[in-house]
Write a protein that holds these residues in place. Sequence first.
Motif, PDB file in Angstrom:
ATOM      1  N   PHE A  80       0.758  -0.938   0.097  1.00 22.17           N
ATOM      2  CA  PHE A  80      -0.163  -0.272   0.087  1.00 22.17           C
ATOM      3  C   PHE A  80       1.004   1.767  -0.230  1.00 22.17           C
ATOM      4  O   PHE A  80       1.696   0.790   0.511  1.00 22.17           O
ATOM      5  CB  PHE A  80      -0.795   0.568   1.105  1.00 22.17           C
ATOM      6  CG  PHE A  80      -2.308  -1.093   0.997  1.00 22.17           C
ATOM      7  CD1 PHE A  80      -3.047  -0.999   0.747  1.00 22.17           C
ATOM      8  CD2 PHE A  80      -2.095  -2.694   1.734  1.00 22.17           C
ATOM      9  CE1 PHE A  80      -3.384  -2.058   0.718  1.00 22.17           C
ATOM     10  CE2 PHE A  80      -2.740  -2.884   1.686  1.00 22.17           C
ATOM     11  CZ  PHE A  80      -3.825  -3.003   1.367  1.00 22.17           C
ATOM     12  N   GLY A  81       0.452   2.688  -0.460  1.00 17.48           N
ATOM     13  CA  GLY A  81       0.720   3.647  -0.827  1.00 17.48           C
ATOM     14  C   GLY A  81       0.779   3.950   0.236  1.00 17.48           C
ATOM     15  O   GLY A  81       1.694   5.149   1.048  1.00 17.48           O
ATOM     16  N   CYS A  82      -0.365   4.218   1.148  1.00 21.14           N
ATOM     17  CA  CYS A  82      -0.693   5.423   2.909  1.00 21.14           C
ATOM     18  C   CYS A  82      -1.884   4.705   3.278  1.00 21.14           C
ATOM     19  O   CYS A  82      -1.868   3.601   2.864  1.00 21.14           O
ATOM     20  CB  CYS A  82      -0.874   6.079   1.600  1.00 21.14           C
ATOM     21  SG  CYS A  82      -2.409   6.720   1.274  1.00 21.14           S
ATOM     22  N   PRO A  83      -1.977   5.162   4.556  1.00 18.82           N
ATOM     23  CA  PRO A  83      -3.466   4.325   4.992  1.00 18.82           C
ATOM     24  C   PRO A  83      -4.164   4.529   4.621  1.00 18.82           C
ATOM     25  O   PRO A  83      -5.239   3.417   4.799  1.00 18.82           O
ATOM     26  CB  PRO A  83      -3.226   5.126   6.778  1.00 18.82           C
ATOM     27  CG  PRO A  83      -1.526   5.908   6.374  1.00 18.82           C
ATOM     28  CD  PRO A  83      -1.096   5.427   5.376  1.00 18.82           C
TER      29      PRO A  83
ATOM     30  N   TYR B  75      -6.227   1.434   2.420  1.00 14.87           N
ATOM     31  CA  TYR B  75      -7.486   0.424   2.422  1.00 14.87           C
ATOM     32  C   TYR B  75      -8.688   0.630   2.652  1.00 14.87           C
ATOM     33  O   TYR B  75      -9.386   0.533   2.683  1.00 14.87           O
ATOM     34  CB  TYR B  75      -6.645   0.734   4.363  1.00 14.87           C
ATOM     35  CG  TYR B  75      -5.327  -0.178   4.751  1.00 14.87           C
ATOM     36  CD1 TYR B  75      -5.951  -1.702   4.520  1.00 14.87           C
ATOM     37  CD2 TYR B  75      -4.159   0.054   4.579  1.00 14.87           C
ATOM     38  CE1 TYR B  75      -4.651  -2.671   5.041  1.00 14.87           C
ATOM     39  CE2 TYR B  75      -3.132  -0.616   5.006  1.00 14.87           C
ATOM     40  CZ  TYR B  75      -3.338  -2.220   5.483  1.00 14.87           C
ATOM     41  OH  TYR B  75      -2.052  -2.823   5.544  1.00 14.87           O
TER      42      TYR B  75
END
Lengths: 174, 354
Positions: free
Chosen positions: A94-97, A100
């Motif tokens: 994933f690139g960032c939270p 998701y």
Amino acid sequence: MLCQECNMRPATLHFTKIVNGEKTEFHICETCAKEKGEMIPGTPNGFSIHSLLSGMLDFDSSTKSQSPGHSGPQNLQCKDCGMTYAQFSKLGRFGCPSCYQYFDNRLDPLFKRVHGSTNHVGKVPVRTGGRLKVKRQIDDLKKEMQQHIVQEEFESAAELRDQIRELEKEMTEE
Amino acid sequence: MPNIRFTEKPLSDWMRGDAADSEIVISSRVRIARNLQHLPFPMLATNQQSAEALQRLTDILQYDDLGGFGTFHTLKISELDEIDKQVLVEKHLISPNLANESRNGAVLISDDESVSVMINEEDHLRIQCLYPGCQVREAWERAMVIDDAFEAHVDYAFDDRRGFLTSCPTNVGTGMRASVMMHLPALVMTHQINRILSAVSQVGLTVRGIYGEGSEAVGNLFQVSNQITLGQTEAEIIENLHGVVLQIIEHERSARERLMNESMLRITDRVMRSFGILSYAAVLDSKEAAQRLSDVRLGVDLGILERPSTAAMNELNVMTQPGFLQKSFGDKMNTEERDMYRAKLIRQKLGTTL
Ligand SMILES: [Zn+2]
Ligand SMILES: [Zn+2]
């Protein structure tokens, strides 16, 4: 064919890696593929398990995208970091939270495969997990209330019901 | 100049002394992955964003003692030379990943080296606690204390359904990886190891050999760890791992007993030969060194040999690795020189005067 990593389970994932024109094949079981972030020993330059994981993601997207009404995975993109679902399935990262959330409806099958489960039941942080703490508390109280009702202890059940209402009010006010 | 005392001596303080079941379990480790809210994960973070993560996380040291583990020392990866980085990897204080390619990467190491906190590895924060012997519960409890200390000052990326959000989907949920390093020579010698390892993998755990240059496990060392991080509580994960480790210990013990009852002379011969080779060899490659050290460790555990001590064995396991050899004997070394210095170092350690 047995998994070349553990020599125990049947290999279900088959990959070909080409390094400087040299073709090498890999035959690995899912269990070994799940073990992430480590190199498979004895392979030229090491061979990252990340690409195995991304193989699983690709597989998921190709079977899922056939269902009509679902926006194709190619349209999914994280609005915060810009990562697309296609990139995610390639990188296995994933690139960032927020990814998701943006990829949410595609993640259940992946998590089911990797973890056998889709929902967190463990530790809850104090600062950012406040809501979940209350939600779990409500669930516990509801179970307890149900028991009282079964045992016909209606007074205790009513007390718990009031507590639950109070907590639910707290949650919606947030 | 960064504080590199951690790379001067091979054995961390925590590795000294005896712990529960330490004749079979070498060490227990728990690692927790955490990320900051509202920042991209390190892989996508800009230089400025990863610098911000580093700043926010190291600032905490000014007003929190991180749960009372003594002074923490901050090492910025970019300020370390290649050999120091390699030595930190060999001591398991940082991951190869952090050593190789991290922007604004850093590690906070506690005085006794039992706690190391990696910053800007694959996740913003990776808290790791390492303990000797079978102390996976203790390692977990300590890791939780440090986790809480950080969480008192920063907002973690957390989601009600998915738990702690991590860069890799295989860590999401608890973000926790617990692992136990075991020395299982008797299970290998009696050909029971594969059966046991396959049973272990049925219950949500993975086992890996500690691999050298080839693909087989060298030194009979195996690392057992949880592979599931989502859908189980931390306590369940730890208890499951702990229970399985205790069972493996039992199997290894009874295999050792059987070996001693049925082929004591052969085992004794093997142990003594290995001790002899380690004591007098002029050249030792890493694979042979690991195998011989494993035999000698078994010999000490079985009472065939009186020395070296467990601490000395642990020390040798670290000291005979490439980074440490170069640290001790000078940087530029080809394979043959390395094998020669490895043999020399082992002879010194065993007190051989030839
Ligand atoms: Zn396998
Ligand atoms: Zn994102």
